[in-house]
Design a protein around this motif. Structure first.
Motif, short mmCIF file in Angstrom:
data_model
loop_
_atom_site.label_atom_id
_atom_site.label_comp_id
_atom_site.label_asym_id
_atom_site.label_seq_id
_atom_site.Cartn_x
_atom_site.Cartn_y
_atom_site.Cartn_z
N MET A 107 -9.07 67.73 50.45
CA MET A 107 -8.35 68.97 50.62
C MET A 107 -7.88 69.08 52.07
SD MET A 107 -8.82 70.66 47.54
CE MET A 107 -8.11 72.17 47.96
N GLN A 108 -6.70 69.64 52.21
CA GLN A 108 -6.14 69.87 53.54
C GLN A 108 -5.88 71.37 53.67
OE1 GLN A 108 -2.37 68.01 54.17
NE2 GLN A 108 -2.26 68.62 56.29
N LEU A 109 -6.32 71.97 54.78
CA LEU A 109 -6.22 73.40 54.99
C LEU A 109 -5.38 73.69 56.22
CD1 LEU A 109 -7.37 76.35 54.42
CD2 LEU A 109 -9.11 75.77 56.12
N THR A 110 -4.41 74.59 56.07
CA THR A 110 -3.67 75.13 57.20
C THR A 110 -3.88 76.63 57.14
OG1 THR A 110 -2.01 73.39 56.99
CG2 THR A 110 -1.42 75.31 58.31
N LEU A 111 -4.44 77.21 58.22
CA LEU A 111 -4.84 78.61 58.20
C LEU A 111 -4.41 79.32 59.47
CD1 LEU A 111 -6.50 80.97 56.97
CD2 LEU A 111 -8.51 79.96 58.07
N ASP A 112 -3.83 80.49 59.31
CA ASP A 112 -3.45 81.37 60.41
C ASP A 112 -4.48 82.48 60.46
OD1 ASP A 112 -2.06 82.70 62.40
OD2 ASP A 112 -0.57 83.56 61.03
N ILE A 113 -5.20 82.63 61.59
CA ILE A 113 -6.19 83.69 61.72
C ILE A 113 -5.89 84.54 62.95
CG2 ILE A 113 -8.00 82.36 60.56
CD1 ILE A 113 -9.29 81.98 63.33
N ALA A 114 -6.52 85.70 63.02
CA ALA A 114 -6.40 86.56 64.20
C ALA A 114 -7.34 86.00 65.27
CB ALA A 114 -6.75 88.00 63.84
N ASN A 115 -6.82 85.10 66.09
CA ASN A 115 -7.62 84.39 67.08
C ASN A 115 -8.27 85.32 68.10
OD1 ASN A 115 -8.68 81.95 67.94
ND2 ASN A 115 -7.08 81.67 69.47
N GLU A 116 -7.66 86.48 68.35
CA GLU A 116 -8.24 87.44 69.28
C GLU A 116 -9.51 88.06 68.70
OE1 GLU A 116 -4.98 88.00 68.07
OE2 GLU A 116 -4.14 86.74 69.64
#
Length: 122
Positions: A1-10
């Motif tokens: 599986m390959q995951l690309t994730l955008d998170i609230a890094n702050e």
């Protein structure tokens, strides 16, 4: 599986190479997860399943075991990328996006239009 994730890094900073645990769930309630997977037990009222708002109660359900939780929706599948029996599921969490690419058999339970929780901990 390959995951690309955008998170609230702050809010939840991750550094490159840092290890974390990620879970996807239909509900924060363990009882509702069992019912969604074919278990008929669970509370009902008037023939309809009672949906408890876990975030308003003291019992946080699955969220109590994780540090970062997002609620979103599965909005798209894409089978056009190269690779035999490969697909990509796309999910949106209030504008933060996730792409999960892998074998059909690992993504068979994912349904477009379904609501989903993403849970993470380091």
């Amino acid at each position: 599986m390959q995951l690309t994730l955008d998170i609230a890094n702050e809010l939840y900073p991750l550094t490159s190479g840092e290890t974390f645990t990620l879970a996807l769930a239909r509900s924060l309630s363990p009882e509702e997860e069992l019912a969604a997977n074919g278990d008929e037990e669970g509370s009902e009222a008037g023939g309809k399943r009672v949906k408890k708002e876990m975030w308003r109660s003291e019992d946080q359900g699955l969220a109590a075991d994780y540090e970062y939780v997002m609620y979103g929706k599965i909005y798209k599948f894409d089978d056009s990328a190269k690779g035999e029996n490969q697909t990509t599921a796309y999910m949106s969490f209030g504008g933060l996006l996730l792409a999960l690419r892998g074998s059909y058999r690992h993504l068979a339970g994912v349904v477009v239009g379904e609501n989903i929780y993403l849970l993470m901990r380091k």
